[in-house]
Design an enzyme around this catalytic site. Structure first.
Site, PDB file in Angstrom:
ATOM      1  N   ASP A  29     -25.467  30.888  -1.034  1.00  0.00           N
ATOM      2  CA  ASP A  29     -26.755  31.434  -0.611  1.00  0.00           C
ATOM      3  C   ASP A  29     -27.696  30.255  -0.333  1.00  0.00           C
ATOM      4  O   ASP A  29     -27.800  29.329  -1.139  1.00  0.00           O
ATOM      5  CB  ASP A  29     -27.329  32.339  -1.721  1.00  0.00           C
ATOM      6  N   ILE A  30     -28.358  30.304   0.800  1.00  0.00           N
ATOM      7  CA  ILE A  30     -29.191  29.185   1.240  1.00  0.00           C
ATOM      8  C   ILE A  30     -30.496  29.097   0.428  1.00  0.00           C
ATOM      9  O   ILE A  30     -31.154  28.055   0.416  1.00  0.00           O
ATOM     10  CB  ILE A  30     -29.480  29.300   2.766  1.00  0.00           C
ATOM     11  N   GLU A  88     -32.669  42.333   2.648  1.00  0.00           N
ATOM     12  CA  GLU A  88     -33.009  41.310   3.650  1.00  0.00           C
ATOM     13  C   GLU A  88     -31.981  41.281   4.785  1.00  0.00           C
ATOM     14  O   GLU A  88     -32.355  41.184   5.953  1.00  0.00           O
ATOM     15  CB  GLU A  88     -33.069  39.942   2.944  1.00  0.00           C
ATOM     16  N   HIS A  93     -22.972  42.777   1.125  1.00  0.00           N
ATOM     17  CA  HIS A  93     -22.619  41.523   0.444  1.00  0.00           C
ATOM     18  C   HIS A  93     -22.843  41.644  -1.054  1.00  0.00           C
ATOM     19  O   HIS A  93     -23.672  42.414  -1.516  1.00  0.00           O
ATOM     20  CB  HIS A  93     -23.428  40.330   0.996  1.00  0.00           C
ATOM     21  N   HIS A  95     -23.824  39.396  -4.388  1.00  0.00           N
ATOM     22  CA  HIS A  95     -24.387  38.145  -4.899  1.00  0.00           C
ATOM     23  C   HIS A  95     -23.645  37.778  -6.180  1.00  0.00           C
ATOM     24  O   HIS A  95     -23.580  38.588  -7.105  1.00  0.00           O
ATOM     25  CB  HIS A  95     -25.866  38.326  -5.290  1.00  0.00           C
TER      26      HIS A  95
END
Ligand code: AMP
Length: 129
Positions: A29-30, A88, A93, A95
């Site tokens: 994750d960025i 977002e 997905h 996490h």
């Protein structure tokens, strides 16, 4: 229009790739809650996780489990937490977040990381898989 994650999977947008198989893709994750925060996504672009069929869902979960075990082998943490949000990016997905306390699951708490730290961490997790 393709989601940002589809663009990552297709290599149009760079990412710190952690793992890949026929059906799934994992990358850091960025904007991580903690160092090692990783996203596991199905290559198929589906908005909500629970819209995946049972087989697809199981494949993503099984892939995420392998990635979580590799993260835990590399990142100092009490355990790897798992969350599903999707507010977002409308591409399903999971996490995976290395945690020390419940506060690490708070998505308004973020950790700054340098590009070389991302690259080293992704390579280290990849090496454990
Ligand atoms: P959510 O959809 O609320 O589960 O959050 C989407 C997550 O994707 C956030 O934690 C973002 O930091 C992450 N994210 C968004 N764009 C990128 C990107 N280009 N590379 C890596 N992670 C991203």
């Amino acid at each position: 229009m393709a989601s940002v994650f589809t663009k990552i999977i297709e290599g149009e947008i760079p990412s710190y790739t952690v793992a890949e198989d026929d059906f799934c893709y994992a990358f850091l994750d960025i904007n991580p809650n903690t160092k090692g925060h990783t996203l596991c996504v199905p290559k198929k672009e589906v908005d909500k996780l629970f819209d995946l069929d049972e087989m697809e869902y199981s494949r993503l979960m099984s892939f995420s489990r392998k990635v979580a075990i590799a993260i835990e082998a590399v990142v100092h943490c009490k355990r790897v937490g798992m969350a599903v949000v999707g507010l977002e990016v409308p591409h399903a997905h999971i996490h995976l977040i290395p945690i020390h306390s419940i506060g690490d699951m708070n998505f308004s708490q973020k950790e700054e990381m340098l590009p070389e730290e991302f690259a080293e961490l992704a390579a280290a997790i990849q090496a454990k898989l």
